[in-house]
Design a protein around this motif. Structure first.
Motif, mmCIF file in Angstrom:
data_model
loop_
_atom_site.group_PDB
_atom_site.id
_atom_site.type_symbol
_atom_site.label_atom_id
_atom_site.label_comp_id
_atom_site.label_asym_id
_atom_site.label_seq_id
_atom_site.Cartn_x
_atom_site.Cartn_y
_atom_site.Cartn_z
ATOM 1 N N SER A 1 0.839 -1.191 0.000
ATOM 2 C CA SER A 1 0.000 0.000 0.000
ATOM 3 C C SER A 1 0.866 1.230 0.000
ATOM 4 C CB SER A 1 -0.904 -0.004 1.234
ATOM 5 O OG SER A 1 -0.113 0.007 2.395
ATOM 6 N N PRO A 2 0.399 2.310 -0.599
ATOM 7 C CA PRO A 2 1.211 3.526 -0.625
ATOM 8 C C PRO A 2 1.472 4.026 0.782
ATOM 9 C CG PRO A 2 -1.051 3.977 -1.311
ATOM 10 C CD PRO A 2 -0.924 2.501 -1.200
ATOM 11 N N ARG A 3 2.760 4.173 1.110
ATOM 12 C CA ARG A 3 3.141 4.641 2.438
ATOM 13 C C ARG A 3 4.007 5.882 2.297
ATOM 14 N NH1 ARG A 3 2.478 1.196 6.605
ATOM 15 N NH2 ARG A 3 4.197 2.129 7.729
ATOM 16 N N GLY A 4 4.138 6.562 3.347
ATOM 17 C CA GLY A 4 4.940 7.765 3.367
ATOM 18 C C GLY A 4 4.614 8.554 4.609
ATOM 19 N N SER A 5 5.118 9.736 4.694
ATOM 20 C CA SER A 5 4.816 10.552 5.851
ATOM 21 C C SER A 5 3.371 11.021 5.774
ATOM 22 C CB SER A 5 5.755 11.751 5.894
ATOM 23 O OG SER A 5 5.387 12.677 4.880
ATOM 24 N N ALA A 6 2.867 11.416 6.950
ATOM 25 C CA ALA A 6 1.502 11.937 6.979
ATOM 26 C C ALA A 6 1.395 13.193 6.125
ATOM 27 C CB ALA A 6 1.099 12.226 8.426
ATOM 28 N N GLY A 7 2.464 14.007 6.114
ATOM 29 C CA GLY A 7 2.443 15.198 5.273
ATOM 30 C C GLY A 7 2.363 14.871 3.804
ATOM 31 N N ASP A 8 3.084 13.830 3.363
ATOM 32 C CA ASP A 8 3.013 13.404 1.959
ATOM 33 C C ASP A 8 1.608 12.934 1.610
ATOM 34 O OD1 ASP A 8 5.635 13.983 1.507
ATOM 35 O OD2 ASP A 8 6.345 11.982 2.024
ATOM 36 N N LEU A 9 0.998 12.188 2.513
ATOM 37 C CA LEU A 9 -0.356 11.708 2.262
ATOM 38 C C LEU A 9 -1.350 12.859 2.215
ATOM 39 C CD1 LEU A 9 -0.369 8.534 4.522
ATOM 40 C CD2 LEU A 9 -0.068 8.657 2.059
ATOM 41 N N LEU A 10 -1.105 13.877 3.037
ATOM 42 C CA LEU A 10 -1.974 15.053 2.997
ATOM 43 C C LEU A 10 -1.870 15.748 1.645
ATOM 44 C CD1 LEU A 10 -3.829 17.165 4.314
ATOM 45 C CD2 LEU A 10 -1.774 18.248 5.259
ATOM 46 N N LEU A 11 -0.671 15.880 1.120
ATOM 47 C CA LEU A 11 -0.491 16.515 -0.183
ATOM 48 C C LEU A 11 -1.097 15.666 -1.297
ATOM 49 C CD1 LEU A 11 3.146 17.865 0.207
ATOM 50 C CD2 LEU A 11 1.028 19.165 0.244
ATOM 51 N N THR A 12 -1.054 14.370 -1.126
ATOM 52 C CA THR A 12 -1.721 13.494 -2.087
ATOM 53 C C THR A 12 -3.229 13.724 -2.079
ATOM 54 O OG1 THR A 12 0.005 11.829 -1.799
ATOM 55 C CG2 THR A 12 -2.074 11.092 -2.755
ATOM 56 N N ASP A 13 -3.778 13.887 -0.873
ATOM 57 C CA ASP A 13 -5.208 14.176 -0.773
ATOM 58 C C ASP A 13 -5.548 15.517 -1.421
ATOM 59 O OD1 ASP A 13 -5.682 11.821 0.478
ATOM 60 O OD2 ASP A 13 -5.730 12.646 2.508
ATOM 61 N N ILE A 14 -4.647 16.490 -1.289
ATOM 62 C CA ILE A 14 -4.885 17.792 -1.927
ATOM 63 C C ILE A 14 -4.911 17.635 -3.446
ATOM 64 C CG2 ILE A 14 -3.883 20.079 -2.305
ATOM 65 C CD1 ILE A 14 -2.884 20.024 0.547
ATOM 66 N N SER A 15 -3.977 16.846 -3.981
ATOM 67 C CA SER A 15 -3.977 16.607 -5.433
ATOM 68 C C SER A 15 -5.247 15.888 -5.875
ATOM 69 C CB SER A 15 -2.748 15.774 -5.812
ATOM 70 O OG SER A 15 -1.558 16.471 -5.500
ATOM 71 N N THR A 16 -5.668 14.905 -5.086
ATOM 72 C CA THR A 16 -6.908 14.193 -5.403
ATOM 73 C C THR A 16 -8.105 15.138 -5.340
ATOM 74 O OG1 THR A 16 -5.956 12.181 -4.460
ATOM 75 C CG2 THR A 16 -8.341 12.231 -4.772
#
Length: 778
Positions: A566-581
């Motif tokens: 599953s895509p993992r990373g820092s919480a900040g990276d996941l937040l930026l991914t959510d922003i892109s989505t």
């Protein structure tokens, strides 16, 4: 022989004396001196002198006789003195022996005196170290516990240590407690020592009791009534470790209760100041029914507190605020300092929760710092035995209060601000070299990140699952969804960039953020997980835009999938991914909303207004990066589509003719590959001259009215004049380009002999001048 030599030497000296006389020397040199006559002359002179001397003696005969008599008397006196001195010499010869005897006796007495003084000093030192002065006993037994009492206890402890020391040996190899006096004083010193221990215990327990209901600042009690008496605790640590431990345990329990009560009261007061920024209905794509207040029936679609950051970012600042620092009101409004609860309540102030959170954390960090310093000074502890026990109850209280708040928290911006504050606070405590709150800050982070993910997912679902029929009226103007999205995205990116003196934002990730994404978590269990540390880079050197102030970066989701995890990373990276989505889902939602319009032109106008509103908000907030670039590209595409639609409405015949004819001319026989001879002879293009003449005369008659119509449409469709000016400029430029291409076709078809209707062609300079008038008017 010797006599002859002496006579010779005397003669030589006489000759030398004669020769020293220059007259005699000159006479001898020229031979004019007669020695015989000179000798007789000398003899005559000597005789004369002799007679003169006799005459003088005769004249002074009595005086000479008197002098002779005085000299004889002096000789008698000197003889008697000589006789006396000889007697003294004989007496002194006898005294020298007595003096030597006295000197020897003096040395013996000196040795005896020195020994007696040494013995006296030893005895005095011994007595001073075991004898208890009445004043000392009185200060310890009845005197107040003050500086004099401390000095008395320290002096008593020295006596106690001396008399019980096994290393100190008195004279004759006897230890202090083996002497009669030492044995007697040992009992008195021990008894007085117990009295001092009892008084110290009573004093500290009474002082610690006052901490449970302090009438003054706790820090003042610690400094003035406890730290100042630290030597007494050092005395207890050596004299009675049980009493020392009792005082430490009582202090730990009392201070734990005091801090718990203070923070519980303070948090309860601040909870009355909380203003609700966002509710469960505050999502980007909210249904129209939820936008109307049940009681007032007032349309609330313009409410954007939950999406607009405004001045809320100031909570990340740590410097002192502006204004009069002595004013209570200025302290209430200054987010760089803790809130004065009683003043804020009296003035009926309201704050977002992150300001309340910051105020509580500032109080906590100050209290922890003070307590850490106090424990190290007062208890002389460098380990973690006492300090965590003091904070345990208070930290659990704050975690519980935050957990309760997060159950009904839907404020993404507030959650992200609190995450940034938590990281900043952790760095501040590390700068103070106090790491006792690290686990607490980790627990805060592990509560905030999952809730932020939950609320972000709610925003995403609102956009992804938004029902176009329930999102309110859809006209040509910008929809509230685009404004909410733009404000929300800009606010998040601004928060990620701001704070902590412009440094890169270090945000702690947690595995619970991943669990929150799948919905398999509870807040109570999330606090147990600990994540990794990562860096979110948001600076002006972003690869997305060299001039960007705030930007975000993409995560390689496909790469994570290809690795079988599953895509993992820092919480900040996941937040930026959510922003892109969220960006892509917002674009899809705007496209679905545009389909509500009946014509393609209206759909394009709707999209342009919404995209322009998003871009304008990005510019107002000074946010740039890949998000802004994406919307700029979409806006340019929609503007091009609008220009074509608008020109077709007025100049459709000419545009159709140009497009069809150019398509025909682009066929192979008219391409650049045609032979030179064929190109010289030319191919005849089949063009209806009457149609062309009609197009020329129609354009010459109606072009000004057409431009005016385009201008009216642009002004009515686009409320943003800057956007309208760009659309109008692009429309008129495209019109001029079409007309230029129309003229090129005429020149190519009638190369040798232009037809008569060519005189009706409008010059491009005239059209350009008219275009400039509209541009200047706007």
């Amino acid at each position: 022989m010797n006599q002859e030599e002496s006579e010779t030497e005397r003669l030589s000296s006489d000759l030398a004396l004669f020769l020293s006389n220059p007259n005699i020397k000159s006479c001898l040199a020229d031979g004019s001196l007669n020695l015989s006559s000179y000798a007789s002359t000398i003899a005559a002179e000597l005789s004369t002198l002799e007679h003169e001397c006799i005459d003088i003696y005769r004249e002074n005969h009595e005086v000479i006789q008197h002098l002779r008599k005085d000299m004889d008397e002096c000789d008698l006196i000197l003889a008697s003195l000589q006789e006396m001195l000889l007697g003294f010499q004989a007496d002194l010869g006898g005294l020298s022996g007595d003096i030597q005897a006295l000197q020897e006796k003096s040395r013996t007495l000196g040795f005896q005196l020195e020994n007696r003084k040494g013995a006296q000093d030893q005895l005095r030192n011994y007595l001073s170290r075991i004898v208890i002065a009445p004043s000392l006993a009185d200060r310890i037994c009845t005197g107040p516990v003050d500086t004099e009492f401390i000095l008395a206890v320290q002096e008593l402890e020295k006596k106690y240590q001396f008399i019980h020391s096994q290393n100190v040996v008195h004279s004759q190899g006897v230890k202090p407690d083996q002497t009669p006096s030492g044995n007697e004083m040992k009992q008195h010193i021990t008894k007085l020592r117990h009295r001092a221990i009892g008084r110290i215990r009573t004093y500290f327990l009474t002082t610690i009791q006052s901490l449970r209901s302090p009438k003054t600042n706790v820090r003042m009690i610690q400094i003035n009534s406890m730290v100042k008496y630290t030597p007494l605790m050092e005395f207890l640590q050596d004299a009675k470790i049980e009493i020392y431990n009792e005082i430490r345990n009582v202090y730990t329990e009392s201070m734990s209760m005091t801090l718990y009560a203070l923070f519980r009261t303070y948090a309860a007061q601040l909870s009355l100041l909380d203003i609700e920024i966002a509710s469960r209905k505050d999502v980007i794509a909210v249904e129209d029914s939820a936008l109307r207040d049940v009681w007032t029936r007032v349309n609330m679609s313009k409410r954007g507190d939950a999406f607009c950051l405004g001045s809320r970012w100031e909570v990340l600042e740590h410097g002192r605020g502006h204004g009069d620092s002595n004013s209570a009101s200025s302290q209430v409004n200054d987010t760089s300092r803790p809130i004065l609860a009683h003043v804020a309540l009296n003035e009926k102030m309201k704050y977002p929760y992150e300001v309340i959170f910051k105020s509580i954390m500032m109080h906590l960090m100050d209290a922890v710092t003070n307590e850490y310093i106090f424990v190290r000074q007062f208890f002389q502890e460098h380990g973690p035995s006492t300090f965590p026990a003091i904070l345990h109850r208070t930290l659990n209280l704050l975690l519980e209060q935050l957990e309760n708040y997060l159950f009904n928290c839907y404020d993404c911006l507030g959650l992200l601000l609190m995450i940034k504050l938590t990281h900043s606070n952790k760095r501040i405590m590390r700068e103070r070299k106090i790491d006792s709150l690290d686990h607490f800050f980790d627990s805060l982070t592990n509560l905030l990140w999952p809730r932020l993910k939950t609320v972000m997912d709610k925003q995403l679902r609102s956009v992804r699952d938004g029902d176009v029929r329930k999102l309110g009226a859809i006209d040509l103007h910008a929809h509230y969804v685009s404004r909410r999205y733009a404000e929300f995205t800009c606010s998040i990116l601004q928060i990620l960039q701001k704070g902590t003196r412009g440094e890169d934002v270090v945000i702690q990730a947690s595995n619970s953020y991943q669990h929150a994404k799948s919905g398999k978590h509870t807040i109570s269990t999330l606090s147990k997980s600990v994540g990794d540390m990562s860096i979110l880079e948001h600076d002006s050197k972003s690869n997305d835009d060299p001039n960007s102030g705030v930007s975000s970066r993409n995560l390689s989701m496909e790469k994570a999938k290809s690795q079988g995890s599953s895509p993992r990373g820092s919480a900040g990276d996941l937040l930026l991914t959510d922003i892109s989505t969220l960006q892509e889902e917002t674009i899809f939602l705007l496209q679905r909303l545009s389909e509500s319009h009946s014509t393609n032109k209206k759909r394009i106008i709707f999209l342009i207004n919404n995209l322009d509103q998003i871009i304008s908000i990005f510019h107002e907030r000074k946010v740039s990066g890949k998000e802004l670039n994406r919307f700029n590209e979409l806006l340019m595409q929609q503007r091009e589509l609008f220009v074509e639609e608008e020109l077709l409405q007025t100049f459709s015949k000419m545009i159709a003719f140009v497009q069809q004819t150019e398509q025909h001319m682009n066929r192979p026989q008219f391409s650049s590959n045609t032979s030179t001879k064929a190109a010289a002879e030319g191919y005849k293009i089949e063009v209806n001259a009457q149609v062309v003449e009609g197009l020329v005369r129609d354009f010459a008659t109606n072009w000004k009215q057409g431009i005016e119509q385009i201008n009216r449409d642009v002004l009515s469709f686009f409320a943003n004049f800057r956007n309208g000016m760009e659309v109008l400029k692009q429309s008129l430029t495209q019109l001029l380009l079409y007309y230029t291409r129309f003229q090129d076709i005429i020149r190519k078809v009638w190369r040798s002999k232009p037809p008569a209707f060519c005189k009706d062609l409008v010059s491009t300079s005239v059209i350009l001048a008219e275009i400039k008038k509209y541009a200047l008017a706007i």
